[in-house]
Design an enzyme around this catalytic site. Structure first.
Site, PDB file in Angstrom:
ATOM      1  N   CYS A 176       0.834  -1.193   0.000  1.00 20.61           N
ATOM      2  CA  CYS A 176       0.000   0.000   0.000  1.00 20.61           C
ATOM      3  C   CYS A 176       0.879   1.258   0.000  1.00 20.61           C
ATOM      4  CB  CYS A 176      -0.975  -0.049   1.178  1.00 20.61           C
ATOM      5  SG  CYS A 176      -2.381   1.065   1.040  1.00 20.61           S
ATOM      6  N   HIS A 177       0.717   2.122   0.982  1.00 17.20           N
ATOM      7  CA  HIS A 177       1.522   3.341   1.070  1.00 17.20           C
ATOM      8  C   HIS A 177       2.914   3.094   1.657  1.00 17.20           C
ATOM      9  CE1 HIS A 177      -2.398   5.161   0.347  1.00 17.20           C
ATOM     10  NE2 HIS A 177      -1.780   6.291   0.072  1.00 17.20           N
ATOM     11  N   GLY A 178       3.196   1.863   2.074  1.00 13.63           N
ATOM     12  CA  GLY A 178       4.517   1.532   2.608  1.00 13.63           C
ATOM     13  C   GLY A 178       5.633   1.791   1.614  1.00 13.63           C
TER      14      GLY A 178
END
Length: 174
Positions: free
Chosen positions: A103-105
């Protein structure tokens, strides 16, 4: 090689993207360390499930782990600014150890400067960031590029963890 996995944690992390990998790695016989700003600190997730950090990020060394997971949520936008996070991710990359983001990682990997020339996926919200940092973006449930594993969202977690465990197994075989 260590039998431990490092997972970054901080306020506003995505619940499933921390706890599902934590439990799946434990099920596979690996020790999991949640690392936050301070050891023993309680972090609130996007959806209210708490996590307590086992260690301070600044005290962690890539040498002590087989891999690292950069989970999503809004947490990565803060952690990507931490010089220790960037240095750790760069060290995992240099050592050819598992670097996994979901995801936003992937924002943390972008800020660590380790995505250029690699195939990556992530949340559609960070697609431009990945591309502008030199990654080749692919919209897929999981993308494996060497020791880098990336996925888009919580629904991709089964494929993400299968790929992570596959990279770890391949590295263990030498």
């Amino acid at each position: 090689m260590s039998d431990a996995i490092l997972i970054f944690v901080g306020d506003d992390y995505e619940d499933l993207e921390v706890h599902y990998p934590r439990l799946r790695f434990r099920e596979a016989g690996l020790r999991v360390v949640l690392a936050g700003a301070r050891a023993g600190e309680r972090h609130r997730s996007k959806h209210g499930y708490p996590a307590v950090s086992d260690a301070a990020i600044a005290d962690c060394r890539a040498d002590d782990f087989a891999g690292v997971v950069a989970a999503g949520g809004w947490m990565p936008d803060k952690l990507r600014r931490d010089p220790h996070v960037k240095a750790l991710l760069a060290a995992f990359d240099r050592q050819g150890k598992l670097v996994a983001s979901i995801c936003h990682g992937g924002w943390m990997c972008v800020s660590a400067g380790i995505v250029r020339g690699r195939e990556y996926t992530g949340s559609p919200g960070i697609q431009d960031d990945l591309v502008n940092a030199g990654a080749r973006f692919r919209d897929a449930e999981v993308v494996v590029d060497g020791h880098h594993v990336s996925s888009r969202k919580p629904d991709d977690l089964p494929a993400f963890l299968r790929a992570c465990l596959g990279v770890l197994a391949a590295r263990a075989k030498g």
